[in-house]
Design a protein around this motif. Structure first.
Motif, PDB file in Angstrom:
ATOM      1  N   GLY A 134       0.804  -1.211   0.000  1.00  0.00           N
ATOM      2  CA  GLY A 134       0.000   0.000   0.000  1.00  0.00           C
ATOM      3  C   GLY A 134       0.839   1.264   0.000  1.00  0.00           C
ATOM      4  N   ASN A 135       0.219   2.357   0.311  1.00  0.00           N
ATOM      5  CA  ASN A 135       0.872   3.671   0.278  1.00  0.00           C
ATOM      6  C   ASN A 135       1.655   3.918   1.570  1.00  0.00           C
ATOM      7  OD1 ASN A 135      -0.323   4.222  -2.244  1.00  0.00           O
ATOM      8  ND2 ASN A 135      -2.208   4.874  -1.230  1.00  0.00           N
ATOM      9  N   ILE A 136       2.631   3.093   1.781  1.00  0.00           N
ATOM     10  CA  ILE A 136       3.462   3.169   2.985  1.00  0.00           C
ATOM     11  C   ILE A 136       4.927   3.235   2.565  1.00  0.00           C
ATOM     12  CG2 ILE A 136       4.190   1.980   5.086  1.00  0.00           C
ATOM     13  CD1 ILE A 136       1.464   0.684   5.219  1.00  0.00           C
ATOM     14  N   SER A 137       5.696   4.095   3.231  1.00  0.00           N
ATOM     15  CA  SER A 137       7.134   4.195   2.979  1.00  0.00           C
ATOM     16  C   SER A 137       7.882   4.041   4.296  1.00  0.00           C
ATOM     17  CB  SER A 137       7.486   5.543   2.342  1.00  0.00           C
ATOM     18  OG  SER A 137       8.887   5.680   2.206  1.00  0.00           O
ATOM     19  N   TYR A 138       8.872   3.182   4.284  1.00  0.00           N
ATOM     20  CA  TYR A 138       9.698   2.961   5.476  1.00  0.00           C
ATOM     21  C   TYR A 138      11.047   3.681   5.356  1.00  0.00           C
ATOM     22  CZ  TYR A 138       6.273  -0.678   6.410  1.00  0.00           C
ATOM     23  OH  TYR A 138       5.110  -1.356   6.643  1.00  0.00           O
ATOM     24  N   TYR A 139      11.077   4.665   4.479  1.00  0.00           N
ATOM     25  CA  TYR A 139      12.311   5.427   4.289  1.00  0.00           C
ATOM     26  C   TYR A 139      12.428   6.505   5.360  1.00  0.00           C
ATOM     27  CZ  TYR A 139      15.674   8.646   2.134  1.00  0.00           C
ATOM     28  OH  TYR A 139      16.743   9.470   1.883  1.00  0.00           O
ATOM     29  N   ASP A 140      13.617   6.672   5.933  1.00  0.00           N
ATOM     30  CA  ASP A 140      13.874   7.676   6.968  1.00  0.00           C
ATOM     31  C   ASP A 140      14.755   8.773   6.380  1.00  0.00           C
ATOM     32  OD1 ASP A 140      14.213   9.131   9.224  1.00  0.00           O
ATOM     33  OD2 ASP A 140      15.418   7.656  10.303  1.00  0.00           O
ATOM     34  N   SER A 141      14.157   9.899   6.049  1.00  0.00           N
ATOM     35  CA  SER A 141      14.906  10.990   5.408  1.00  0.00           C
ATOM     36  C   SER A 141      15.790  11.750   6.378  1.00  0.00           C
ATOM     37  CB  SER A 141      13.924  11.975   4.755  1.00  0.00           C
ATOM     38  OG  SER A 141      13.070  12.534   5.735  1.00  0.00           O
ATOM     39  N   THR A 142      15.608  11.519   7.697  1.00  0.00           N
ATOM     40  CA  THR A 142      16.428  12.238   8.682  1.00  0.00           C
ATOM     41  C   THR A 142      17.803  11.628   8.852  1.00  0.00           C
ATOM     42  OG1 THR A 142      15.584  10.911  10.535  1.00  0.00           O
ATOM     43  CG2 THR A 142      14.339  12.887   9.920  1.00  0.00           C
ATOM     44  N   GLY A 143      17.998  10.422   8.313  1.00  0.00           N
ATOM     45  CA  GLY A 143      19.296   9.768   8.438  1.00  0.00           C
ATOM     46  C   GLY A 143      19.533   9.122   9.777  1.00  0.00           C
ATOM     47  N   GLN A 144      18.487   9.002  10.608  1.00  0.00           N
ATOM     48  CA  GLN A 144      18.651   8.421  11.940  1.00  0.00           C
ATOM     49  C   GLN A 144      18.435   6.912  11.950  1.00  0.00           C
ATOM     50  OE1 GLN A 144      19.726  10.352  14.420  1.00  0.00           O
ATOM     51  NE2 GLN A 144      19.753  11.996  12.915  1.00  0.00           N
ATOM     52  N   ASP A 145      18.156   6.332  10.780  1.00  0.00           N
ATOM     53  CA  ASP A 145      17.888   4.892  10.753  1.00  0.00           C
ATOM     54  C   ASP A 145      19.123   4.079  11.096  1.00  0.00           C
ATOM     55  OD1 ASP A 145      19.124   5.754   8.521  1.00  0.00           O
ATOM     56  OD2 ASP A 145      17.972   4.559   7.095  1.00  0.00           O
ATOM     57  N   ASP A 146      20.320   4.687  10.968  1.00  0.00           N
ATOM     58  CA  ASP A 146      21.545   3.963  11.308  1.00  0.00           C
ATOM     59  C   ASP A 146      21.614   3.648  12.799  1.00  0.00           C
ATOM     60  OD1 ASP A 146      22.273   4.092   8.698  1.00  0.00           O
ATOM     61  OD2 ASP A 146      23.531   5.875   8.942  1.00  0.00           O
ATOM     62  N   PHE A 147      20.933   4.466  13.615  1.00  0.00           N
ATOM     63  CA  PHE A 147      20.988   4.267  15.062  1.00  0.00           C
ATOM     64  C   PHE A 147      19.830   3.392  15.562  1.00  0.00           C
ATOM     65  CE2 PHE A 147      22.909   8.336  13.998  1.00  0.00           C
ATOM     66  CZ  PHE A 147      24.152   8.212  14.594  1.00  0.00           C
ATOM     67  N   ASN A 148      18.933   3.018  14.631  1.00  0.00           N
ATOM     68  CA  ASN A 148      17.790   2.197  15.009  1.00  0.00           C
ATOM     69  C   ASN A 148      18.033   0.782  14.510  1.00  0.00           C
ATOM     70  OD1 ASN A 148      15.353   1.256  15.819  1.00  0.00           O
ATOM     71  ND2 ASN A 148      14.117   2.467  14.373  1.00  0.00           N
ATOM     72  N   PHE A 149      18.328  -0.124  15.424  1.00  0.00           N
ATOM     73  CA  PHE A 149      18.700  -1.476  15.021  1.00  0.00           C
ATOM     74  C   PHE A 149      17.475  -2.380  14.819  1.00  0.00           C
ATOM     75  CE2 PHE A 149      22.335   0.247  17.307  1.00  0.00           C
ATOM     76  CZ  PHE A 149      23.350   0.018  16.393  1.00  0.00           C
ATOM     77  N   SER A 150      16.293  -1.903  15.081  1.00  0.00           N
ATOM     78  CA  SER A 150      15.083  -2.691  14.883  1.00  0.00           C
ATOM     79  C   SER A 150      14.382  -2.258  13.603  1.00  0.00           C
ATOM     80  CB  SER A 150      14.138  -2.518  16.078  1.00  0.00           C
ATOM     81  OG  SER A 150      13.752  -1.157  16.205  1.00  0.00           O
ATOM     82  N   LYS A 151      13.732  -3.201  12.928  1.00  0.00           N
ATOM     83  CA  LYS A 151      13.012  -2.894  11.698  1.00  0.00           C
ATOM     84  C   LYS A 151      11.751  -2.101  12.027  1.00  0.00           C
ATOM     85  CE  LYS A 151      14.598  -7.049   9.286  1.00  0.00           C
ATOM     86  NZ  LYS A 151      14.190  -8.311   8.626  1.00  0.00           N
TER      87      LYS A 151
END
Length: 647
Positions: A551-568
């Motif tokens: 669906g119309n869902i995006s799991y992209y993190d534009s802030t660049g903080q996804d590197d510090f989040n080890f969980s999906k």
């Protein structure tokens, strides 16, 4: 002039060093002259009985010093020729010494020997300190004076060298910024900066601020304190900052963020203070800090406590200095980085960096302008098509285009040409993108045949699909790490549809499809294709929301903080659906590519055979096999006009 002065200082340093060494040697050599020979009491009384001793001195009731008569000096093995010459006409030198236990016993025995052998040997007693201050100065004063003078000279030399190359002991807290002003030969204006029209418009206002600040301040406006240039490497951020200084005709302080970093505590903050003090003296001026992320990284994100305290102190000082500027100081801070996502938020707030200027890779028209700038100094033939070269270099930065122009000149010179041709530019682009051509690489005939069909499969699908990039040439000559390659002229889009992305996936999978159709097996040669296909399909499902099940869902993190989040950011059930949809997209396009190639198998075989024969095929060769491309567009029309330049 500075180098000459430093050289003279170095020469004087060595002269003083040699003189000091000579006096040091003389001092220790002189000290060795007066070293008497150690003997025992029996030996002393034996010498005394032979009437050779002039006098003895008893010091502190325990040490006896023995002085021989002049006529017996030659017999003493401890005296060399230099001693004999030195002491002629002077008091007899000290020859022997020994220690005694009981002074009264020694004195009685000495008197007995004097009477027995009728000696005139004198005995003297000294219990006071041997050296007075005056005597000590005359004996050792010269040496210590020379030592003090030497250290004073050395100290001054280090202090003087601290402001020049190689000496940074006493100016380690000084700023390393390089100053460009009206006396400098570097003159760069906006005319020297091709492309970057949007960025130039924004920085043009900064120039106006520096030229005529009253125009804005009289209405109550405040001059911006800083502007941050953000963009990929090589896009011209530093060049744009220098052009601002050139246009405004003001002093320009240039340095890198790493210039603030030092192993000593407090040096970074001290250099920041010194930099801003110099800037205030030169006001109005510009401070340009390149790669500011070296000190501007967000605070408190280090996994090791205290590991970045010094960097944070430097950043805190920078924040304080920028916030402390008055509105009438007329000092603007420009900074550049390609990692804006990791910068501290306090650095980006209004009042410090008021402007954020994006310096993106140049588009088609901008690349044409950049090519024109770099081609001015080259000797070109008439068939060079700048528009075609600009379309051949999508995603290239200004630095990349400059490298293409330089590489083309080297290729033409290598071929002993008097002018640079269009083909030289194409070879230069191939060299930069694909790597060095390896014509002598040994490839087995069956491997070469498989490579030919693999590349032919890419060429066929890209020719027959509407949204695939138009083919320019295909080759089986090894280049870099690839054994063969197909070169396309990609369309520059602002947005992309699912149909366009699927056509690109289908064209990428065509190489492996051709191998399976012809050889009934696949090889590892499709590694790069599979990597790109997987990322493309994954972006459709996870990032762009182009999948019906997700669906119309995006799991992209534009802030660049996804590197510090080890969980999906999604559940295991959603992860399974994502995997299934990615596999479904790839499988559908793989079967689609096989179907198209089977319907055109004869043309595929013909193209592969010609590729084995010529090794390089161009767009015109595909036209002879497939006819005109069924999906004509403005890019295809442009290629028709420049086809002679390609061949």
């Amino acid at each position: 002039m500075i180098d000459k002065k430093l050289k003279n200082r170095s020469n004087f340093f060595w002269i003083y060093a040699v003189i000091f060494a000579v006096f040091l040697i003389i001092f220790f050599f002189r000290s060795s002259f007066s070293n008497p020979k150690k003997i025992d009491q029996d030996t002393f009384f034996e010498i005394l009985s032979k009437k050779k001793i002039e006098k003895i001195i008893v010091k502190h009731k325990e040490l006896v010093q023995v002085y021989l008569k002049k006529e017996f000096l030659n017999e003493n093995e401890n005296i060399n020729n230099y001693d004999k010459k030195k002491f002629i006409g002077q008091q007899n030198p000290l020859q022997y010494e020994f220690e005694i236990g009981d002074l009264q016993f020694f004195q009685r025995k000495f008197e007995e020997y004097k009477k027995k052998y009728k000696l005139n040997t004198v005995i003297d007693f000294k219990n006071q300190q041997e050296y007075t201050i005056t005597k000590f100065f005359f004996d050792y004063g010269i040496f210590f004076v020379l030592l003090i003078l030497f250290w004073i000279f050395l100290f001054k030399r280090i202090s003087a060298a601290g402001s020049g190359p190689g000496g940074q002991i006493f100016n380690i807290g000084k700023s390393k910024a390089k100053l460009f002003d009206e006396n400098d030969d570097v003159k760069i204006t906006f005319k020297d900066v091709a492309g970057l029209e949007g960025a130039k418009e924004e920085v043009q206002e900064i120039v106006e601020f520096l030229k005529s600040p009253q125009r804005y301040t009289k209405l109550g406006g405040k001059i911006p304190k800083g502007a941050l240039l953000i963009g990929p490497p090589g896009t011209g951020k530093t060049l744009l900052a220098k052009a601002v200084a050139g246009e405004a005709k003001v002093p320009f302080f240039s340095l890198s963020g790493s210039d603030f970093v030092e192993m000593f505590v407090g040096v970074g903050a001290s250099r920041v203070r010194d930099l801003f003090e110099k800037a205030k003296e030169k006001s109005p001026c510009i401070i340009f800090i390149d790669e500011i992320d070296a000190i501007g990284r967000a605070r408190g994100k280090s996994s090791i406590a205290g590991s970045n305290d010094e960097r944070e102190n430097t950043l805190n000082q920078l924040l304080t200095e920028m916030d402390g500027f008055g509105t009438n100081i007329n000092v603007i801070v420009l900074a550049a980085t390609n990692r804006s996502d990791i910068l501290d938020k306090a650095l980006l707030r209004p009042g410090r960096f008021d402007r954020t200027i994006l310096v993106d890779p140049p588009e088609l028209n901008e690349r044409i302008e950049i090519f024109k700038v770099h081609l001015k100094k080259l000797v070109l033939s008439k068939n060079v098509n700048i528009g075609f070269l600009a379309r051949q270099t999508p995603g290239f930065s200004g630095a990349d285009i400059a490298n293409v122009c330089n590489e083309s000149a080297l290729i033409a010179a290598r071929k002993s040409r008097k002018k640079i041709k269009n083909q030289d530019f194409l070879d230069a682009i191939d060299r930069i993108i694909g790597g060095l051509e390896k014509k002598n690489k040994i490839i087995k005939p069956n491997e070469k045949k498989r490579i030919a069909y693999h590349e032919a499969g890419h060429a066929v699908i890209s020719w027959l699909l509407e949204h695939a990039s138009p083919l320019v040439k295909v080759t089986i000559i090894p280049r870099g790490r690839s054994l063969g390659s197909a070169w396309y002229l990609p369309e520059e889009r602002q947005i992309t549809t699912p149909e366009q992305m699927k056509d690109e996936i289908c064209a990428l999978l065509a190489g492996r499809s051709a191998e399976e159709i012809i050889f009934k097996s696949v090889s590892t040669g499709a590694l790069n294709d599979l990597e790109r296909v997987t990322k493309q399909a994954q972006s459709m499902v996870v990032i762009f929301g182009l999948n019906d099940r997700i669906g119309n869902i995006s799991y992209y993190d534009s802030t660049g903080q996804d590197d510090f989040n080890f969980s999906k950011p999604y559940s295991e059930k959603t992860a399974q659906i994502i995997d299934e949809e990615i596999s479904k997209i790839i499988s559908e396009q793989y079967n689609r590519s096989k179907k198209i190639l089977k319907n055109n198998e004869e043309k595929l075989v013909l193209l592969a055979n010609r590729l084995l024969e010529k090794e390089v095929l161009f767009r015109e060769d595909l036209k002879k096999i497939f006819g005109e491309r069924p999906f004509s567009d403005e890019i295809d029309d442009m290629l028709k006009k420049t086809a002679d330049n390609i061949t």
